[in-house]
Design a protein around this motif. Structure first.
Motif, PDB file in Angstrom:
ATOM      1  N   ASP A 156     -14.908   8.483 -55.406  1.00  0.00           N
ATOM      2  CA  ASP A 156     -13.978   7.434 -54.985  1.00  0.00           C
ATOM      3  C   ASP A 156     -13.780   6.519 -56.187  1.00  0.00           C
ATOM      4  N   ASP A 157     -12.645   6.639 -56.833  1.00  0.00           N
ATOM      5  CA  ASP A 157     -12.426   5.905 -58.084  1.00  0.00           C
ATOM      6  C   ASP A 157     -12.413   4.389 -57.905  1.00  0.00           C
ATOM      7  N   SER A 158     -12.264   3.919 -56.647  1.00  0.00           N
ATOM      8  CA  SER A 158     -12.259   2.463 -56.443  1.00  0.00           C
ATOM      9  C   SER A 158     -13.676   1.921 -56.181  1.00  0.00           C
ATOM     10  N   ALA A 159     -14.658   2.803 -56.121  1.00  0.00           N
ATOM     11  CA  ALA A 159     -16.029   2.364 -55.807  1.00  0.00           C
ATOM     12  C   ALA A 159     -16.626   1.548 -56.951  1.00  0.00           C
ATOM     13  N   ASP A 160     -17.541   0.648 -56.602  1.00  0.00           N
ATOM     14  CA  ASP A 160     -18.221  -0.180 -57.610  1.00  0.00           C
ATOM     15  C   ASP A 160     -19.438   0.515 -58.204  1.00  0.00           C
ATOM     16  N   THR A 161     -19.906   1.534 -57.507  1.00  0.00           N
ATOM     17  CA  THR A 161     -21.119   2.234 -57.965  1.00  0.00           C
ATOM     18  C   THR A 161     -20.747   3.510 -58.702  1.00  0.00           C
ATOM     19  N   LEU A 162     -21.320   3.668 -59.881  1.00  0.00           N
ATOM     20  CA  LEU A 162     -21.151   4.920 -60.637  1.00  0.00           C
ATOM     21  C   LEU A 162     -22.386   5.783 -60.384  1.00  0.00           C
ATOM     22  N   LEU A 215     -29.103  11.600 -83.281  1.00  0.00           N
ATOM     23  CA  LEU A 215     -28.333  12.165 -82.160  1.00  0.00           C
ATOM     24  C   LEU A 215     -28.520  11.303 -80.908  1.00  0.00           C
ATOM     25  N   PHE A 216     -29.731  10.838 -80.673  1.00  0.00           N
ATOM     26  CA  PHE A 216     -29.957   9.979 -79.506  1.00  0.00           C
ATOM     27  C   PHE A 216     -29.110   8.702 -79.596  1.00  0.00           C
ATOM     28  N   LYS A 217     -29.015   8.142 -80.783  1.00  0.00           N
ATOM     29  CA  LYS A 217     -28.199   6.923 -80.946  1.00  0.00           C
ATOM     30  C   LYS A 217     -26.734   7.213 -80.625  1.00  0.00           C
ATOM     31  N   ARG A 218     -26.249   8.361 -81.087  1.00  0.00           N
ATOM     32  CA  ARG A 218     -24.830   8.692 -80.813  1.00  0.00           C
ATOM     33  C   ARG A 218     -24.618   8.877 -79.308  1.00  0.00           C
ATOM     34  N   GLN A 219     -25.547   9.559 -78.653  1.00  0.00           N
ATOM     35  CA  GLN A 219     -25.414   9.761 -77.200  1.00  0.00           C
ATOM     36  C   GLN A 219     -25.510   8.420 -76.473  1.00  0.00           C
ATOM     37  N   SER A 220     -26.374   7.540 -76.957  1.00  0.00           N
ATOM     38  CA  SER A 220     -26.522   6.216 -76.321  1.00  0.00           C
ATOM     39  C   SER A 220     -25.201   5.453 -76.359  1.00  0.00           C
ATOM     40  N   GLN A 221     -24.530   5.515 -77.499  1.00  0.00           N
ATOM     41  CA  GLN A 221     -23.245   4.822 -77.611  1.00  0.00           C
ATOM     42  C   GLN A 221     -22.214   5.428 -76.658  1.00  0.00           C
ATOM     43  N   LYS A 222     -22.235   6.778 -76.558  1.00  0.00           N
ATOM     44  CA  LYS A 222     -21.299   7.444 -75.635  1.00  0.00           C
ATOM     45  C   LYS A 222     -21.581   7.025 -74.193  1.00  0.00           C
ATOM     46  N   VAL A 223     -22.869   6.950 -73.846  1.00  0.00           N
ATOM     47  CA  VAL A 223     -23.262   6.546 -72.485  1.00  0.00           C
ATOM     48  C   VAL A 223     -22.762   5.128 -72.211  1.00  0.00           C
ATOM     49  N   SER A 224     -23.013   4.236 -73.155  1.00  0.00           N
ATOM     50  CA  SER A 224     -22.599   2.838 -73.000  1.00  0.00           C
ATOM     51  C   SER A 224     -21.083   2.732 -72.829  1.00  0.00           C
ATOM     52  N   ASP A 225     -20.336   3.457 -73.683  1.00  0.00           N
ATOM     53  CA  ASP A 225     -18.865   3.406 -73.615  1.00  0.00           C
ATOM     54  C   ASP A 225     -18.360   3.970 -72.289  1.00  0.00           C
ATOM     55  N   LEU A 229     -16.218   1.866 -69.451  1.00  0.00           N
ATOM     56  CA  LEU A 229     -14.849   2.273 -69.083  1.00  0.00           C
ATOM     57  C   LEU A 229     -14.642   2.362 -67.578  1.00  0.00           C
ATOM     58  N   THR A 230     -15.690   2.705 -66.836  1.00  0.00           N
ATOM     59  CA  THR A 230     -15.542   2.862 -65.381  1.00  0.00           C
ATOM     60  C   THR A 230     -15.401   1.512 -64.681  1.00  0.00           C
ATOM     61  N   GLY A 231     -15.881   0.436 -65.308  1.00  0.00           N
ATOM     62  CA  GLY A 231     -15.850  -0.874 -64.662  1.00  0.00           C
ATOM     63  C   GLY A 231     -16.854  -1.000 -63.527  1.00  0.00           C
ATOM     64  N   ALA A 232     -17.759  -0.048 -63.406  1.00  0.00           N
ATOM     65  CA  ALA A 232     -18.746  -0.076 -62.320  1.00  0.00           C
ATOM     66  C   ALA A 232     -19.667  -1.277 -62.463  1.00  0.00           C
ATOM     67  N   ASN A 233     -20.124  -1.820 -61.329  1.00  0.00           N
ATOM     68  CA  ASN A 233     -21.079  -2.925 -61.417  1.00  0.00           C
ATOM     69  C   ASN A 233     -22.501  -2.481 -61.094  1.00  0.00           C
ATOM     70  N   GLN A 234     -22.689  -1.168 -60.944  1.00  0.00           N
ATOM     71  CA  GLN A 234     -24.032  -0.634 -60.704  1.00  0.00           C
ATOM     72  C   GLN A 234     -24.028   0.850 -61.073  1.00  0.00           C
ATOM     73  N   VAL A 235     -25.101   1.297 -61.700  1.00  0.00           N
ATOM     74  CA  VAL A 235     -25.235   2.722 -62.017  1.00  0.00           C
ATOM     75  C   VAL A 235     -26.401   3.269 -61.211  1.00  0.00           C
ATOM     76  N   LEU A 236     -26.123   4.318 -60.462  1.00  0.00           N
ATOM     77  CA  LEU A 236     -27.154   4.914 -59.606  1.00  0.00           C
ATOM     78  C   LEU A 236     -27.563   6.266 -60.187  1.00  0.00           C
ATOM     79  N   ALA A 254     -27.502   0.682 -77.734  1.00  0.00           N
ATOM     80  CA  ALA A 254     -26.135   0.430 -77.253  1.00  0.00           C
ATOM     81  C   ALA A 254     -26.217  -0.474 -76.029  1.00  0.00           C
ATOM     82  N   PRO A 255     -25.246  -1.390 -75.876  1.00  0.00           N
ATOM     83  CA  PRO A 255     -25.340  -2.337 -74.761  1.00  0.00           C
ATOM     84  C   PRO A 255     -25.148  -1.671 -73.397  1.00  0.00           C
ATOM     85  N   LEU A 256     -25.974  -2.054 -72.456  1.00  0.00           N
ATOM     86  CA  LEU A 256     -25.836  -1.592 -71.057  1.00  0.00           C
ATOM     87  C   LEU A 256     -26.048  -2.818 -70.185  1.00  0.00           C
ATOM     88  N   ASP A 257     -24.948  -3.384 -69.712  1.00  0.00           N
ATOM     89  CA  ASP A 257     -25.059  -4.670 -69.027  1.00  0.00           C
ATOM     90  C   ASP A 257     -25.041  -4.570 -67.508  1.00  0.00           C
TER      91      ASP A 257
END
Ligand code: SF4
Ligand code: SF4
Length: 428
Positions: A156-162, A215-225, A229-236, A254-257
């Motif tokens: 559900d693309d409108s959901a707040d949870t990723l 490689l871990f740093k590159r993946q971390s940045q991809k994860v953060s980005d 992009l999803t705008g989710a307010n929670q990651v499950l 990489a930032p994960l807020d």
């Protein structure tokens, strides 16, 4: 004398020099602290020391090896490689050390692996995993499928949870049924979520554990980005490994807020809140929760710190106070609450539990190069269950589950189930 600013983001052996040189060689890192040991049979904490029986195979031994390599007193040989990777990176040594000393053992073990990897000493199996992350966006080298196919209508693309599915649930053919059951339970509780499907980057945890930090740093940045992009307010997170990585390792690079949750926490909340109807079942006897290392002691939230080290009466102190990882920041209560709400009998406990739980052989990429060591570790965990009269072992880490499953046939009186299976069978 001018004080040098240091941080708790460490990569290389030089970065952990100040902490590893505080090792007093007490060997406490081989065991859970004496105060929590319940019996002599289950008093060992370090799977690699228990298997190989050399001091070098313990946290303190690996710290000494790191000191020696960094000072140029020794070099990387095949035997050093076997010792460095003959460890499950379970982190027991790190939290046991913190009980009485203050060495950052886990960070030292990661820096040691980086040193070995950077010198070009790498097992072919580990190289395959690295190549797979780079080329296929997952670390699996067998049992590969696309479990996402069945999920296309669930997002559900409108959901707040990723929903962070993770490479193992998304790609391992052995986990497809488990993955589908999780989705069924979330749907039954009317929890809406969005999925990234093939756009979900692998976290790179395997690369970190092998020592390919770049490689871990590159993946971390991809994860953060991707999360941003999803705008989710929670990651499950469905996977315990991903829960650990997104909370304790990715934020170093990489930032994960957004808050990171694990599926067991959501199950607990929806059962308590009456969103998921469950009834008690009597089919499971002598039930105990196996604390996965990734979900428990390796699941604490990373807190960035920078400061200086100084001395008071010759005792080293950090200014400002440096956060200490006692291994208590992960998920321990939620699965226990759920089991209590589902079974009629009284839940049992392993002797080695919570932040001092014994590993099941799944972590640290040891399973790829030393499968017999991984099996021996899983066997020791199930032997502990057998000795304590535990007949049903429950966990919710796919990697720990698969590792235990590889030897469960040797224990005819014990059954292994996931927490998801247990909930499914309680007539939700
Ligand atoms: S790492 Fe910690 S617990 Fe282990 S020998 Fe050194 S000081 Fe003792
Ligand atoms: S991480 Fe686990 S297996 Fe490795 S040395 Fe520490 S306690 Fe032993």
């Amino acid at each position: 004398m001018k004080k040098v600013l240091i941080t708790n983001v460490t990569e290389n052996l030089a970065d952990v020099k100040n902490t590893r040189e505080k090792c007093i060689r007490c060997s406490m890192c081989k065991f859970p602290p004496l105060a929590v040991v319940e019996n002599s049979e289950h008093s060992m904490g370090c799977p690699s020391y228990e298997e190989f029986l050399f001091h070098s195979n313990s946290g303190g031994g690996l710290v000494a090896m790191a000191n020696s390599l960094d000072r140029g007193r020794s070099e990387i040989t095949d035997s050093v490689k076997e010792t460095v990777y003959g460890c499950t990176l379970c982190g027991l040594c790190d939290v046991s050390c913190k009980y009485g000393a203050a060495v950052e053992v886990f960070d030292t073990l990661l820096a040691l692996r980086k040193k070995v990897f950077d010198e070009g000493v790498v097992y072919p199996e580990h190289q395959q995993i690295i190549d797979s992350i780079k080329n296929n966006n997952h670390p699996l080298i067998s049992h590969v499928s696309d479990n996402h196919q069945a999920m296309k209508l669930s997002s559900d693309d409108s959901a707040d949870t990723l929903l962070w599915v993770g490479s193992h649930f998304a790609r391992d053919t052995r986990l497809q049924g488990w993955f589908l059951d999780i989705i069924k339970l979330l749907k039954a509780a009317n929890i809406s979520f969005k999925l990234l499907f093939d756009d979900e980057p692998d976290t790179g945890r395997a690369a970190l554990e092998i020592g390919d930090v770049e490689l871990f740093k590159r993946q971390s940045q991809k994860v953060s980005d991707a999360i941003k992009l999803t705008g989710a307010n929670q990651v499950l997170c469905l996977s315990a490994e991903d829960y650990s990585t997104l909370r304790s390792q990715t934020p170093k690079y990489a930032p994960l807020d957004v808050p990171i949750k694990h599926i067991t926490e959501i199950y607990d909340s929806i059962i308590k809140g009456g969103k998921l109807t469950v009834s008690k079942v009597d089919d499971f006897k002598d039930v105990a929760w196996h604390d996965p290392c990734y979900l428990g002691r390796l699941g604490g939230k990373f807190e960035y710190w920078e400061g200086v080290e100084t001395k008071i009466n010759q005792m080293p102190v950090y200014v400002p106070d440096k956060p200490i990882n006692y291994g208590t920041g992960g998920v321990f209560d939620a699965p226990r609450n759920i089991i209590d709400s589902l079974i009629l009998s009284t839940r049992k406990e392993f002797s080695r539990r919570k932040e001092y739980a014994f590993n099941a052989g799944e972590s640290g990429q040891a399973i790829a190069v030393m499968p017999e060591f991984a099996k021996a570790t899983a066997r020791r965990r199930l032997q502990e269950a057998d000795d304590l009269g535990i007949r049903t072992v429950v966990t919710e880490c796919p990697k720990a589950y698969l590792s235990l499953q590889a030897v469960i046939h040797e224990f005819s009186d014990i059954q292994l189930i996931s927490l998801t299976q247990l909930i499914m069978q309680s007539n939700y």
